[in-house]
Design an enzyme around this catalytic site. Structure first.
Site, short mmCIF file in Angstrom:
data_model
loop_
_atom_site.label_atom_id
_atom_site.label_comp_id
_atom_site.label_asym_id
_atom_site.label_seq_id
_atom_site.Cartn_x
_atom_site.Cartn_y
_atom_site.Cartn_z
N HIS A 1 8.07 -0.06 -5.97
CA HIS A 1 6.69 0.41 -6.18
C HIS A 1 6.16 0.00 -7.56
CE1 HIS A 1 3.80 3.68 -4.49
NE2 HIS A 1 3.12 2.71 -5.12
N ALA B 1 0.81 -1.22 0.00
CA ALA B 1 0.00 0.00 0.00
C ALA B 1 0.84 1.27 0.00
CB ALA B 1 -0.95 -0.04 1.21
N ARG B 2 1.25 1.74 1.18
CA ARG B 2 2.04 2.96 1.31
C ARG B 2 3.10 2.76 2.39
NH1 ARG B 2 0.24 3.82 -2.88
NH2 ARG B 2 -0.90 5.65 -3.68
N GLU C 1 10.67 7.03 0.42
CA GLU C 1 10.59 6.47 -0.93
C GLU C 1 10.94 7.56 -1.93
OE1 GLU C 1 7.09 4.76 -3.79
OE2 GLU C 1 7.17 3.89 -1.79
#
Length: 323
Positions: free
Chosen positions: A284, A235-236, A265
């Site tokens: 990602h 997800a994040r 990131e």
């Protein structure tokens, strides 16, 4: 350059994909409409002033002052926190997102990461690199307990793909009273999270990043996980306290982690996560799919027609208003 377009595709691309191919895909879905690709800032300003629908990563707030015909902004991202939502609402413009188009790829990658740890495939890859024909022990995914945090489109597709694996599933969602596709559904309250984590062999994070979920997996939660547990973040990066994760991985607090997202990131080249053999990292890429524009064009085409028919918009983040 097309004049009086029905739909304008803005110039900034996403995920290395061509916006020209997006415009062509939309033309295939809506042959009766005029679809223009704005290739320059000047073209964007001119075309947006004429369009009923604009689609892209975001739209500049200043453009809304002369976008007199604009009814819908179709964001090409799932998240819209970068979009001027208040200004769009003030102008009565509806907003939709790309939620769900990445779900199959993210679900497949999440399953793959769990299977890598179940069968210790990453150890096999390391031994191959070293030219070692040397056996190692593996686990079985069967009879594991998998907690899926977030039961939106991604979480649901993960659970669907888990059905053939003979595992127990726990879902965590904001309103557990709604139930869900998992064997058990709990909420985001701390007691519920710890209860789920205490019984989990695998935890997959598939929820949005917000005030409730930021730092959801911290030192306390990692301590609750069994030492054989694996955390998969699809997800994040901000859902996990990175320093606490590094410590848990270094000192056998958990068995491993698979991260498609990180905090920070991009992950700096000298970050300790890179050197941990029990941490798998992908940049990602979980949502990358050759069907990106096809799926998004399906949503946008439906919504263009819904504007005229009065039907509900698909993936609506901000509903249209009159006046």
């Amino acid at each position: 350059m097309s004049t009086n377009p029905d739909i304008v595709v803005l110039r900034e691309g996403t995920e290395g994909l061509s916006m020209e191919s997006y415009a062509e895909t939309l033309r295939g879905r809506l042959p009766e409409r005029t679809i223009a690709l704005a290739r320059t800032p000047a073209a964007e300003r001119e075309l947006v002033s004429q369009a009923r629908v604009v689609t892209g990563i975001t739209i500049e707030e200043a453009m809304l002052e002369y976008a007199d015909f604009l009814e819908l902004f179709a964001c090409t991202f799932a998240g819209t926190d970068h979009v001027p939502m208040d200004a769009l609402a003030d102008h009565g413009v509806a907003v939709t997102n790309a939620g769900g188009i990445h779900a199959p790829g993210i679900a497949e990658q999440s399953i793959a990461n769990m299977l890598v740890f179940a069968r210790n495939l990453h150890e096999g890859w390391r031994r191959k690199q070293n030219g070692e024909w040397r056996h190692f022990q593996s686990h079985e995914f069967t009879d594991s307990t998998v907690t899926v945090v977030g039961l939106g489109s991604i979480g649901q597709q993960i659970v669907t793909r888990l059905e053939g694996f003979d595992v127990e599933t726990i879902g965590i969602r904001y309103t557990p009273s709604k139930g869900g596709p998992t064997d058990e559904v709990l909420g985001f309250e701390a007691d519920d999270v710890h209860e789920a984590f205490s019984r989990s062999d695998y935890v997959v994070l598939a929820c949005p990043l917000n005030d409730t979920t930021r730092g959801l997996v911290g030192e306390a939660e990692l301590a609750t996980l069994p030492p054989n547990a694996v955390v998969v973040n699809a997800a994040r990066g901000g859902l996990i306290d990175t320093d606490a994760l590094v410590s848990a991985l270094q000192f056998n607090g958990i068995r491993g982690a698979a991260l498609d997202v990180t905090d920070p990131e991009p992950l700096p080249g000298d970050h300790p996560l890179w050197d941990l053999e029990n941490c798998l990292i992908t940049p990602h890429t979980g949502g990358h799919t050759p069907k990106h524009w096809d799926r998004l064009a399906d949503i946008v085409a439906h919504n263009v027609r819904a504007l005229e028919s009065g039907d509900a918009l698909e993936n609506a983040v901000l509903e249209p208003t009159s006046g």
